[in-house]
Design a protein around this motif. Sequence first.
Motif, PDB file in Angstrom:
ATOM      1  N   MET A 118     -84.678  -3.181 -34.317  1.00  0.00           N
ATOM      2  CA  MET A 118     -85.088  -3.325 -32.941  1.00  0.00           C
ATOM      3  C   MET A 118     -84.241  -2.387 -32.080  1.00  0.00           C
ATOM      4  O   MET A 118     -83.024  -2.334 -32.205  1.00  0.00           O
ATOM      5  CB  MET A 118     -84.906  -4.776 -32.500  1.00  0.00           C
ATOM      6  N   ALA A 119     -84.883  -1.640 -31.229  1.00  0.00           N
ATOM      7  CA  ALA A 119     -84.188  -0.675 -30.376  1.00  0.00           C
ATOM      8  C   ALA A 119     -83.461  -1.405 -29.254  1.00  0.00           C
ATOM      9  O   ALA A 119     -83.966  -2.376 -28.688  1.00  0.00           O
ATOM     10  CB  ALA A 119     -85.181   0.316 -29.793  1.00  0.00           C
ATOM     11  N   ARG A 120     -82.273  -0.932 -28.969  1.00  0.00           N
ATOM     12  CA  ARG A 120     -81.481  -1.539 -27.899  1.00  0.00           C
ATOM     13  C   ARG A 120     -81.939  -0.983 -26.564  1.00  0.00           C
ATOM     14  O   ARG A 120     -82.127   0.212 -26.411  1.00  0.00           O
ATOM     15  CB  ARG A 120     -80.010  -1.217 -28.116  1.00  0.00           C
ATOM     16  N   LYS A 121     -82.116  -1.869 -25.600  1.00  0.00           N
ATOM     17  CA  LYS A 121     -82.519  -1.451 -24.261  1.00  0.00           C
ATOM     18  C   LYS A 121     -81.282  -1.399 -23.380  1.00  0.00           C
ATOM     19  O   LYS A 121     -80.539  -2.368 -23.289  1.00  0.00           O
ATOM     20  CB  LYS A 121     -83.538  -2.449 -23.707  1.00  0.00           C
ATOM     21  N   TYR A 122     -81.054  -0.243 -22.777  1.00  0.00           N
ATOM     22  CA  TYR A 122     -79.882  -0.062 -21.927  1.00  0.00           C
ATOM     23  C   TYR A 122     -80.243  -0.391 -20.491  1.00  0.00           C
ATOM     24  O   TYR A 122     -81.329  -0.079 -20.016  1.00  0.00           O
ATOM     25  CB  TYR A 122     -79.378   1.376 -22.018  1.00  0.00           C
ATOM     26  N   SER A 123     -79.289  -1.003 -19.790  1.00  0.00           N
ATOM     27  CA  SER A 123     -79.534  -1.363 -18.394  1.00  0.00           C
ATOM     28  C   SER A 123     -79.372  -0.129 -17.514  1.00  0.00           C
ATOM     29  O   SER A 123     -78.832   0.906 -17.927  1.00  0.00           O
ATOM     30  CB  SER A 123     -78.549  -2.459 -17.955  1.00  0.00           C
ATOM     31  N   GLY A 124     -79.837  -0.251 -16.291  1.00  0.00           N
ATOM     32  CA  GLY A 124     -79.723   0.841 -15.332  1.00  0.00           C
ATOM     33  C   GLY A 124     -78.276   1.183 -15.028  1.00  0.00           C
ATOM     34  O   GLY A 124     -77.931   2.351 -14.815  1.00  0.00           O
ATOM     35  N   MET A 125     -77.413   0.173 -15.028  1.00  0.00           N
ATOM     36  CA  MET A 125     -75.990   0.419 -14.784  1.00  0.00           C
ATOM     37  C   MET A 125     -75.376   1.234 -15.911  1.00  0.00           C
ATOM     38  O   MET A 125     -74.556   2.126 -15.667  1.00  0.00           O
ATOM     39  CB  MET A 125     -75.229  -0.900 -14.624  1.00  0.00           C
ATOM     40  N   GLN A 126     -75.761   0.948 -17.141  1.00  0.00           N
ATOM     41  CA  GLN A 126     -75.211   1.687 -18.276  1.00  0.00           C
ATOM     42  C   GLN A 126     -75.663   3.141 -18.259  1.00  0.00           C
ATOM     43  O   GLN A 126     -74.877   4.048 -18.501  1.00  0.00           O
ATOM     44  CB  GLN A 126     -75.624   1.026 -19.588  1.00  0.00           C
ATOM     45  N   VAL A 127     -76.919   3.368 -17.952  1.00  0.00           N
ATOM     46  CA  VAL A 127     -77.440   4.734 -17.899  1.00  0.00           C
ATOM     47  C   VAL A 127     -76.781   5.495 -16.747  1.00  0.00           C
ATOM     48  O   VAL A 127     -76.353   6.640 -16.913  1.00  0.00           O
ATOM     49  CB  VAL A 127     -78.980   4.727 -17.757  1.00  0.00           C
ATOM     50  N   SER A 128     -76.678   4.843 -15.588  1.00  0.00           N
ATOM     51  CA  SER A 128     -76.024   5.492 -14.441  1.00  0.00           C
ATOM     52  C   SER A 128     -74.564   5.788 -14.754  1.00  0.00           C
ATOM     53  O   SER A 128     -74.054   6.859 -14.395  1.00  0.00           O
ATOM     54  CB  SER A 128     -76.100   4.590 -13.205  1.00  0.00           C
ATOM     55  N   GLY A 129     -73.897   4.873 -15.414  1.00  0.00           N
ATOM     56  CA  GLY A 129     -72.504   5.080 -15.786  1.00  0.00           C
ATOM     57  C   GLY A 129     -72.339   6.245 -16.736  1.00  0.00           C
ATOM     58  O   GLY A 129     -71.435   7.072 -16.586  1.00  0.00           O
ATOM     59  N   ALA A 130     -73.208   6.345 -17.728  1.00  0.00           N
ATOM     60  CA  ALA A 130     -73.131   7.449 -18.688  1.00  0.00           C
ATOM     61  C   ALA A 130     -73.390   8.786 -18.010  1.00  0.00           C
ATOM     62  O   ALA A 130     -72.711   9.777 -18.288  1.00  0.00           O
ATOM     63  CB  ALA A 130     -74.120   7.221 -19.822  1.00  0.00           C
ATOM     64  N   VAL A 131     -74.346   8.813 -17.095  1.00  0.00           N
ATOM     65  CA  VAL A 131     -74.638  10.052 -16.358  1.00  0.00           C
ATOM     66  C   VAL A 131     -73.438  10.450 -15.500  1.00  0.00           C
ATOM     67  O   VAL A 131     -73.049  11.624 -15.459  1.00  0.00           O
ATOM     68  CB  VAL A 131     -75.919   9.883 -15.496  1.00  0.00           C
ATOM     69  N   LEU A 132     -72.827   9.480 -14.826  1.00  0.00           N
ATOM     70  CA  LEU A 132     -71.661   9.786 -13.996  1.00  0.00           C
ATOM     71  C   LEU A 132     -70.477  10.258 -14.841  1.00  0.00           C
ATOM     72  O   LEU A 132     -69.717  11.135 -14.414  1.00  0.00           O
ATOM     73  CB  LEU A 132     -71.262   8.568 -13.169  1.00  0.00           C
ATOM     74  N   ILE A 133     -70.312   9.699 -16.021  1.00  0.00           N
ATOM     75  CA  ILE A 133     -69.220  10.140 -16.895  1.00  0.00           C
ATOM     76  C   ILE A 133     -69.425  11.598 -17.292  1.00  0.00           C
ATOM     77  O   ILE A 133     -68.496  12.400 -17.240  1.00  0.00           O
ATOM     78  CB  ILE A 133     -69.126   9.230 -18.135  1.00  0.00           C
ATOM     79  N   VAL A 134     -70.638  11.959 -17.663  1.00  0.00           N
ATOM     80  CA  VAL A 134     -70.916  13.341 -18.057  1.00  0.00           C
ATOM     81  C   VAL A 134     -70.703  14.290 -16.874  1.00  0.00           C
ATOM     82  O   VAL A 134     -70.053  15.338 -17.007  1.00  0.00           O
ATOM     83  CB  VAL A 134     -72.353  13.466 -18.618  1.00  0.00           C
ATOM     84  N   ILE A 135     -71.210  13.915 -15.703  1.00  0.00           N
ATOM     85  CA  ILE A 135     -71.028  14.753 -14.514  1.00  0.00           C
ATOM     86  C   ILE A 135     -69.552  14.877 -14.175  1.00  0.00           C
ATOM     87  O   ILE A 135     -69.056  15.968 -13.870  1.00  0.00           O
ATOM     88  CB  ILE A 135     -71.825  14.174 -13.316  1.00  0.00           C
ATOM     89  N   GLY A 136     -68.821  13.775 -14.228  1.00  0.00           N
ATOM     90  CA  GLY A 136     -67.399  13.798 -13.914  1.00  0.00           C
ATOM     91  C   GLY A 136     -66.597  14.650 -14.877  1.00  0.00           C
ATOM     92  O   GLY A 136     -65.700  15.398 -14.472  1.00  0.00           O
ATOM     93  N   LEU A 137     -66.917  14.579 -16.182  1.00  0.00           N
ATOM     94  CA  LEU A 137     -66.192  15.390 -17.164  1.00  0.00           C
ATOM     95  C   LEU A 137     -66.487  16.875 -16.987  1.00  0.00           C
ATOM     96  O   LEU A 137     -65.586  17.711 -17.113  1.00  0.00           O
ATOM     97  CB  LEU A 137     -66.534  14.926 -18.574  1.00  0.00           C
ATOM     98  N   GLY A 197     -71.984  -2.820 -16.888  1.00  0.00           N
ATOM     99  CA  GLY A 197     -73.374  -2.885 -17.347  1.00  0.00           C
ATOM    100  C   GLY A 197     -73.485  -3.481 -18.734  1.00  0.00           C
ATOM    101  O   GLY A 197     -74.473  -4.129 -19.064  1.00  0.00           O
ATOM    102  N   SER A 198     -72.471  -3.266 -19.565  1.00  0.00           N
ATOM    103  CA  SER A 198     -72.517  -3.824 -20.913  1.00  0.00           C
ATOM    104  C   SER A 198     -72.098  -5.286 -20.945  1.00  0.00           C
ATOM    105  O   SER A 198     -72.353  -5.982 -21.929  1.00  0.00           O
ATOM    106  CB  SER A 198     -71.627  -3.014 -21.854  1.00  0.00           C
ATOM    107  N   LEU A 199     -71.469  -5.784 -19.890  1.00  0.00           N
ATOM    108  CA  LEU A 199     -71.073  -7.196 -19.842  1.00  0.00           C
ATOM    109  C   LEU A 199     -72.256  -8.111 -19.568  1.00  0.00           C
ATOM    110  O   LEU A 199     -72.195  -9.298 -19.863  1.00  0.00           O
ATOM    111  CB  LEU A 199     -70.018  -7.423 -18.753  1.00  0.00           C
ATOM    112  N   ARG A 200     -73.280  -7.561 -18.988  1.00  0.00           N
ATOM    113  CA  ARG A 200     -74.440  -8.386 -18.669  1.00  0.00           C
ATOM    114  C   ARG A 200     -75.065  -8.885 -19.961  1.00  0.00           C
ATOM    115  O   ARG A 200     -75.561  -8.119 -20.766  1.00  0.00           O
ATOM    116  CB  ARG A 200     -75.448  -7.586 -17.859  1.00  0.00           C
ATOM    117  N   GLY A 201     -75.029 -10.177 -20.160  1.00  0.00           N
ATOM    118  CA  GLY A 201     -75.530 -10.773 -21.395  1.00  0.00           C
ATOM    119  C   GLY A 201     -77.039 -10.910 -21.384  1.00  0.00           C
ATOM    120  O   GLY A 201     -77.723 -10.586 -20.413  1.00  0.00           O
ATOM    121  N   SER A 202     -77.545 -11.414 -22.478  1.00  0.00           N
ATOM    122  CA  SER A 202     -78.992 -11.638 -22.550  1.00  0.00           C
ATOM    123  C   SER A 202     -79.343 -12.834 -21.668  1.00  0.00           C
ATOM    124  O   SER A 202     -78.527 -13.729 -21.442  1.00  0.00           O
ATOM    125  CB  SER A 202     -79.410 -11.899 -23.993  1.00  0.00           C
ATOM    126  N   PRO A 203     -80.563 -12.871 -21.154  1.00  0.00           N
ATOM    127  CA  PRO A 203     -80.939 -13.990 -20.306  1.00  0.00           C
ATOM    128  C   PRO A 203     -80.871 -15.307 -21.084  1.00  0.00           C
ATOM    129  O   PRO A 203     -81.104 -15.346 -22.280  1.00  0.00           O
ATOM    130  CB  PRO A 203     -82.372 -13.664 -19.871  1.00  0.00           C
TER     131      PRO A 203
END
Length: 93
Positions: free
Chosen positions: A1-20, A80-86
């Motif tokens: 099953m594919a893992r679904k990433y939250s919007g916070m995780q995607v935004s965080g990863a994008v900001l990390i790449v831009i910042g680096l 974003g990764s702390l957000r648990g499953s509903p």
Amino acid sequence: MARKYSGMQVSGAVLIVIGLIWLLLAANMKVTVTAGGQTFGKFHVPTSRVVNVGLMDDRRNQLMLGGLITLAGVILLGFGSLRGSPAAPAVPP
């Protein structure tokens, strides 16, 4: 099953790449300028490279901004990764 990433995780990863990338570009900024190369009567002053304090300050500001962007990305990715499953729906007794 594919893992679904939250919007916070995607935004965080994008900001990390831009910042680096920002940090890499800021670390490679030139902080020297050419000075001299003039003749005063019989005396000739050769050209030389000197460190410019204003350019050093600009580089420091860019490094701090890149670090801040990277830190914001790490925080977003972490929270974003702390957000648990509903929670499972309550089953009536």
